[in-house]
Design a protein around this motif. Structure first.
Motif, PDB file in Angstrom:
ATOM      1  N   THR A 230      -1.080   9.086  -4.424  1.00 38.23           N
ATOM      2  CA  THR A 230       0.239   8.486  -4.213  1.00 38.23           C
ATOM      3  C   THR A 230       0.430   7.266  -5.116  1.00 38.23           C
ATOM      4  OG1 THR A 230      -0.642   7.137  -2.389  1.00 38.23           O
ATOM      5  CG2 THR A 230       0.367   9.248  -1.808  1.00 38.23           C
ATOM      6  N   LYS A 231      -0.515   7.069  -6.024  1.00 34.20           N
ATOM      7  CA  LYS A 231      -0.438   5.914  -6.919  1.00 34.20           C
ATOM      8  C   LYS A 231       0.821   5.903  -7.784  1.00 34.20           C
ATOM      9  CE  LYS A 231      -5.366   4.813  -7.258  1.00 34.20           C
ATOM     10  NZ  LYS A 231      -6.544   4.740  -8.160  1.00 34.20           N
ATOM     11  N   PRO A 232       1.293   7.053  -8.316  1.00 31.83           N
ATOM     12  CA  PRO A 232       2.535   6.993  -9.103  1.00 31.83           C
ATOM     13  C   PRO A 232       3.719   6.452  -8.320  1.00 31.83           C
ATOM     14  CG  PRO A 232       1.405   9.048  -9.535  1.00 31.83           C
ATOM     15  CD  PRO A 232       0.681   8.390  -8.395  1.00 31.83           C
ATOM     16  N   LEU A 233       3.801   6.817  -7.042  1.00 31.45           N
ATOM     17  CA  LEU A 233       4.881   6.301  -6.210  1.00 31.45           C
ATOM     18  C   LEU A 233       4.703   4.806  -5.963  1.00 31.45           C
ATOM     19  CD1 LEU A 233       5.189   9.193  -3.612  1.00 31.45           C
ATOM     20  CD2 LEU A 233       6.820   8.612  -5.406  1.00 31.45           C
ATOM     21  N   ARG A 234       3.481   4.415  -5.735  1.00 33.59           N
ATOM     22  CA  ARG A 234       3.224   2.997  -5.530  1.00 33.59           C
ATOM     23  C   ARG A 234       3.504   2.212  -6.811  1.00 33.59           C
ATOM     24  NH1 ARG A 234      -1.754   4.662  -2.397  1.00 33.59           N
ATOM     25  NH2 ARG A 234      -1.074   4.701  -0.238  1.00 33.59           N
ATOM     26  N   PHE A 235       3.199   2.839  -7.950  1.00 31.40           N
ATOM     27  CA  PHE A 235       3.493   2.193  -9.228  1.00 31.40           C
ATOM     28  C   PHE A 235       4.992   1.962  -9.379  1.00 31.40           C
ATOM     29  CE2 PHE A 235       4.547   2.551 -13.762  1.00 31.40           C
ATOM     30  CZ  PHE A 235       3.809   1.469 -14.247  1.00 31.40           C
ATOM     31  N   MET A 236       5.801   2.976  -8.945  1.00 28.05           N
ATOM     32  CA  MET A 236       7.246   2.808  -8.975  1.00 28.05           C
ATOM     33  C   MET A 236       7.679   1.636  -8.097  1.00 28.05           C
ATOM     34  SD  MET A 236       8.664   6.723  -8.805  1.00 28.05           S
ATOM     35  CE  MET A 236      10.302   6.090  -8.448  1.00 28.05           C
ATOM     36  N   THR A 237       7.081   1.555  -6.916  1.00 23.35           N
ATOM     37  CA  THR A 237       7.425   0.480  -5.994  1.00 23.35           C
ATOM     38  C   THR A 237       7.079  -0.894  -6.586  1.00 23.35           C
ATOM     39  OG1 THR A 237       7.011   1.948  -4.123  1.00 23.35           O
ATOM     40  CG2 THR A 237       7.069  -0.404  -3.661  1.00 23.35           C
ATOM     41  N   ILE A 238       5.859  -0.998  -7.135  1.00 27.48           N
ATOM     42  CA  ILE A 238       5.421  -2.266  -7.728  1.00 27.48           C
ATOM     43  C   ILE A 238       6.273  -2.618  -8.943  1.00 27.48           C
ATOM     44  CG2 ILE A 238       3.499  -3.409  -8.893  1.00 27.48           C
ATOM     45  CD1 ILE A 238       1.621  -1.718  -7.109  1.00 27.48           C
ATOM     46  N   LEU A 239       6.576  -1.587  -9.752  1.00 31.12           N
ATOM     47  CA  LEU A 239       7.393  -1.818 -10.938  1.00 31.12           C
ATOM     48  C   LEU A 239       8.784  -2.332 -10.560  1.00 31.12           C
ATOM     49  CD1 LEU A 239       7.791  -1.584 -14.008  1.00 31.12           C
ATOM     50  CD2 LEU A 239       8.542   0.774 -13.634  1.00 31.12           C
ATOM     51  N   GLY A 240       9.387  -1.671  -9.562  1.00 39.64           N
ATOM     52  CA  GLY A 240      10.709  -2.099  -9.122  1.00 39.64           C
ATOM     53  C   GLY A 240      10.692  -3.505  -8.552  1.00 39.64           C
ATOM     54  N   GLY A 241       9.683  -3.788  -7.707  1.00 43.03           N
ATOM     55  CA  GLY A 241       9.570  -5.122  -7.131  1.00 43.03           C
ATOM     56  C   GLY A 241       9.297  -6.186  -8.182  1.00 43.03           C
ATOM     57  N   GLY A 242       8.399  -5.853  -9.128  1.00 40.10           N
ATOM     58  CA  GLY A 242       8.079  -6.806 -10.184  1.00 40.10           C
ATOM     59  C   GLY A 242       9.271  -7.091 -11.081  1.00 40.10           C
ATOM     60  N   ALA A 243      10.000  -6.012 -11.424  1.00 38.47           N
ATOM     61  CA  ALA A 243      11.191  -6.195 -12.258  1.00 38.47           C
ATOM     62  C   ALA A 243      12.239  -7.033 -11.532  1.00 38.47           C
ATOM     63  CB  ALA A 243      11.774  -4.836 -12.649  1.00 38.47           C
ATOM     64  N   GLY A 244      12.374  -6.814 -10.222  1.00 37.40           N
ATOM     65  CA  GLY A 244      13.321  -7.598  -9.441  1.00 37.40           C
ATOM     66  C   GLY A 244      12.976  -9.073  -9.437  1.00 37.40           C
ATOM     67  N   VAL A 245      11.679  -9.378  -9.290  1.00 35.84           N
ATOM     68  CA  VAL A 245      11.234 -10.772  -9.293  1.00 35.84           C
ATOM     69  C   VAL A 245      11.489 -11.424 -10.652  1.00 35.84           C
ATOM     70  CG1 VAL A 245       9.203 -12.279  -9.144  1.00 35.84           C
ATOM     71  CG2 VAL A 245       9.524 -10.438  -7.477  1.00 35.84           C
ATOM     72  N   CYS A 246      11.182 -10.656 -11.715  1.00 32.19           N
ATOM     73  CA  CYS A 246      11.409 -11.190 -13.072  1.00 32.19           C
ATOM     74  C   CYS A 246      12.889 -11.476 -13.316  1.00 32.19           C
ATOM     75  CB  CYS A 246      10.883 -10.205 -14.111  1.00 32.19           C
ATOM     76  SG  CYS A 246       9.075 -10.066 -14.156  1.00 32.19           S
ATOM     77  N   CYS A 247      13.734 -10.545 -12.874  1.00 25.95           N
ATOM     78  CA  CYS A 247      15.179 -10.747 -13.039  1.00 25.95           C
ATOM     79  C   CYS A 247      15.662 -11.958 -12.236  1.00 25.95           C
ATOM     80  CB  CYS A 247      15.934  -9.490 -12.614  1.00 25.95           C
ATOM     81  SG  CYS A 247      15.754  -8.104 -13.766  1.00 25.95           S
ATOM     82  N   LEU A 248      15.123 -12.129 -11.046  1.00 27.42           N
ATOM     83  CA  LEU A 248      15.497 -13.278 -10.222  1.00 27.42           C
ATOM     84  C   LEU A 248      15.089 -14.588 -10.884  1.00 27.42           C
ATOM     85  CD1 LEU A 248      16.659 -14.385  -7.582  1.00 27.42           C
ATOM     86  CD2 LEU A 248      14.390 -14.088  -6.540  1.00 27.42           C
ATOM     87  N   LEU A 249      13.863 -14.617 -11.445  1.00 24.69           N
ATOM     88  CA  LEU A 249      13.401 -15.824 -12.131  1.00 24.69           C
ATOM     89  C   LEU A 249      14.247 -16.099 -13.369  1.00 24.69           C
ATOM     90  CD1 LEU A 249       9.516 -15.334 -11.893  1.00 24.69           C
ATOM     91  CD2 LEU A 249      10.952 -16.905 -10.558  1.00 24.69           C
ATOM     92  N   ALA A 250      14.605 -15.003 -14.101  1.00 30.10           N
ATOM     93  CA  ALA A 250      15.445 -15.181 -15.287  1.00 30.10           C
ATOM     94  C   ALA A 250      16.826 -15.704 -14.894  1.00 30.10           C
ATOM     95  CB  ALA A 250      15.563 -13.851 -16.041  1.00 30.10           C
ATOM     96  N   TRP A 251      17.356 -15.220 -13.781  1.00 25.33           N
ATOM     97  CA  TRP A 251      18.665 -15.686 -13.300  1.00 25.33           C
ATOM     98  C   TRP A 251      18.609 -17.165 -12.939  1.00 25.33           C
ATOM     99  CZ3 TRP A 251      20.375 -17.618  -8.577  1.00 25.33           C
ATOM    100  CH2 TRP A 251      21.776 -17.684  -8.428  1.00 25.33           C
ATOM    101  N   LEU A 252      17.522 -17.571 -12.272  1.00 26.58           N
ATOM    102  CA  LEU A 252      17.371 -18.983 -11.914  1.00 26.58           C
ATOM    103  C   LEU A 252      17.240 -19.844 -13.167  1.00 26.58           C
ATOM    104  CD1 LEU A 252      14.942 -18.710  -8.858  1.00 26.58           C
ATOM    105  CD2 LEU A 252      17.360 -19.347  -8.816  1.00 26.58           C
ATOM    106  N   ALA A 253      16.509 -19.304 -14.182  1.00 29.23           N
ATOM    107  CA  ALA A 253      16.347 -20.056 -15.430  1.00 29.23           C
ATOM    108  C   ALA A 253      17.693 -20.237 -16.121  1.00 29.23           C
ATOM    109  CB  ALA A 253      15.362 -19.334 -16.344  1.00 29.23           C
ATOM    110  N   ILE A 273      24.476  -9.265 -17.042  1.00 31.44           N
ATOM    111  CA  ILE A 273      23.436  -8.291 -17.408  1.00 31.44           C
ATOM    112  C   ILE A 273      22.228  -8.412 -16.489  1.00 31.44           C
ATOM    113  CG2 ILE A 273      21.798  -7.658 -19.215  1.00 31.44           C
ATOM    114  CD1 ILE A 273      23.925  -8.412 -21.260  1.00 31.44           C
ATOM    115  N   ILE A 274      21.811  -9.632 -16.234  1.00 30.49           N
ATOM    116  CA  ILE A 274      20.665  -9.852 -15.336  1.00 30.49           C
ATOM    117  C   ILE A 274      20.968  -9.333 -13.940  1.00 30.49           C
ATOM    118  CG2 ILE A 274      19.281 -11.621 -14.202  1.00 30.49           C
ATOM    119  CD1 ILE A 274      19.517 -13.264 -16.790  1.00 30.49           C
ATOM    120  N   GLY A 275      22.206  -9.539 -13.495  1.00 28.78           N
ATOM    121  CA  GLY A 275      22.581  -9.044 -12.170  1.00 28.78           C
ATOM    122  C   GLY A 275      22.511  -7.538 -12.075  1.00 28.78           C
ATOM    123  N   ILE A 276      22.955  -6.855 -13.136  1.00 26.86           N
ATOM    124  CA  ILE A 276      22.913  -5.385 -13.144  1.00 26.86           C
ATOM    125  C   ILE A 276      21.463  -4.896 -13.056  1.00 26.86           C
ATOM    126  CG2 ILE A 276      23.341  -3.352 -14.567  1.00 26.86           C
ATOM    127  CD1 ILE A 276      25.883  -4.748 -15.589  1.00 26.86           C
TER     128      ILE A 276
END
Length: 332
Positions: A230-253, A273-276
Motif C-alpha cells: 500500500t506504499k504507493p497510496l501512502r506516497f500519494m497521501t504524503i505527497l499531497g500533504g507535503g505539497a499542501g504544507v509547501c504551498c501554505l508556507l509559500a503563501w505565508l511568505a 496560483i498558490i491557492g490553486i
C-alpha cells in the motif's frame, strides 16, 4: 511401518499449446522414470484453447489414467487457471510446470531431494535466459520495483517452477478466501516459509507463440504492485500533504513579503496560483486517504467465480465445477 509412497502432482496450465503438449507429456514421463520412489499424477488445465490442444490432452488422458484434465469454459487468465488447478490436486506436493518447454525438467529430481530435506518450497530462479535481453532486464526492473515498495522481501525471477509442499498450498487456499488476487510467490514471501532457490537458465520457447503480451504484462505488474504493497497510496497521501504544507508556507511568505514591500510587490497572480495548487494538494491528499480504504475493501468484497469449468477427465467425479476463491462448488 508405513511404506506408502508420497504423491507428487504435476500441474501444467496451457493455452493454445498444440505443438508442445506431446513433448511436455514425454518430459513428465521421463521425470516419473527418474523418481520411481514417488507416485505421480499429471493435471492439465486448459484455458479454453482454440487450437487442437484439448484434443491432444484427451488422447493422452485416454491412454494414461494418471493424467487428469480440466477444460475451462473461457479464458480466465493464467493466475486463475493455476489457482483452480491447485484446488484440485491430491498430491503431497505440487510441481507447477509451464507447457512452453522453457523450464528444464532434468533438474526437478534435485528439487525433490531438497523438499525431502524439509524445505516447504523449492523453486527455480532464473539467473540467465535465452529470451530477449530486453525482456529479461525489464523483468529485473519489475522485480526491483516490487521489492522496493513491498513490506516484505520478494523473490526475483521466480515463476513457481519447482516443488511446493501441500501445507503451503492449503494455507494459500485459505488466503484465497479473502484475497482473490493473491499470488503464490508473494504469499510464500509474506508468510516466511522455508524456501530453497535453485538457479537455472531458462530456454527459448520451442514452438508456438506466447499469449503473454505487453498489455497483459503491464496489467500483471500493476496488479502485483497493488496486492503486495500500500506504499504507493501512502506516497500519494504524503505527497499531497507535503505539497499542501509547501504551498501554505509559500503563501505565508508571499503575504509577509507583501506586507513588507507593499508598494513594490503585486501579490495578486502569485497568491492565486498558490491557492490553486494548495486546493489541488488537498484533493490529492484526500484521494490518497480514500484509496487506502478502497484498496482494503475491494480485497474483501470480490466474490465473482474464479473459474467455470466446461469438462473434466479422469477425476473420481468428472462433473464440472465452479471455483470460487479457496474451493469448488458443484455445477448443478
Amino acid at each position: 511401518m508405513n511404506n506408502k509412497k508420497k504423491k507428487i502432482t504435476i500441474v501444467c496450465c496451457c493455452y493454445n499449446e498444440e505443438n508442445n503438449i506431446q513433448k511436455t507429456y514425454e518430459n513428465f514421463l521421463w521425470l516419473m522414470e527418474q523418481c520411481p520412489q514417488y507416485d505421480f499424477e499429471i493435471l492439465f488445465e486448459d484455458n479454453c484453447s482454440t487450437d487442437c490442444t484439448q484434443d491432444l490432452i484427451r488422447e493422452i488422458a485416454a491412454k494414461d489414467i494418471r493424467v487428469k484434465a480440466i477444460f475451462n469454459q473461457a479464458n480466465f487468465g493464467q493466475a486463475n487457471s493455476s489457482a483452480n488447478a491447485f484446488c484440485n490436486v491430491s498430491g503431497d506436493a505440487i510441481m507447477p510446470i509451464a507447457c512452453d518447454l522453457q523450464e528444464p525438467v532434468e533438474i526437478l529430481p534435485e528439487f525433490l531431494q531438497y523438499w525431502e530435506k524439509g524445505y516447504d518450497v523449492v523453486w527455480g530462479q532464473k539467473l540467465k535466459s535465452e529470451e530477449s535481453a530486453i525482456k529479461y532486464h525489464m523483468r529485473s526492473l519489475f522485480y526491483d520495483i516490487i521489492d522496493f515498495f513491498s513490506e516484505y522481501n520478494q523473490f526475483h525471477h521466480v515463476t513457481g517452477f519447482g516443488v511446493t509442499d501441500r501445507k503451503v498450498l492449503e494455507a494459500f487456499k485459505i488466503s484465497k478466501l479473502q484475497d482473490p488476487n493473491v499470488m503464490m510467490r508473494n504469499f510464500v514471501a509474506e508468510y516466511n516459509f522455508k524456501v530453497k532457490l535453485i538457479p537455472y537458465e531458462q530456454k527459448q520457447r520451442k514452438a508456438g507463440k506466447s499469449s503473454y503480451n505487453i498489455r497483459k504484462a503491464l496489467d500483471f505488474s500493476i496488479s502485483t504492485l497493488c496486492n503486495t504493497s500500500t506504499k504507493p497510496l501512502r506516497f500519494m497521501t504524503i505527497l499531497g500533504g507535503g505539497a499542501g504544507v509547501c504551498c501554505l508556507l509559500a503563501w505565508l511568505a508571499c503575504l509577509i513579503y507583501k506586507i513588507v514591500c507593499w508598494d513594490t510587490f503585486h501579490a495578486g497572480i502569485p497568491i492565486l496560483i498558490i491557492g490553486i495548487f494548495f486546493v489541488m494538494s488537498i484533493q490529492i491528499f484526500c484521494t490518497g486517504i480514500l484509496g487506502e480504504y478502497i484498496s482494503v475493501v475491494l480485497q474483501k468484497i470480490y466474490h465473482k467465480p474464479m473459474v467455470i469449468e466446461k469438462e473434466r477427465l479422469n477425476f473420481e467425479n468428472n462433473e464440472p465445477q465452479i471455483t470460487v476463491c479457496g474451493g469448488n462448488i458443484n455445477e448443478n
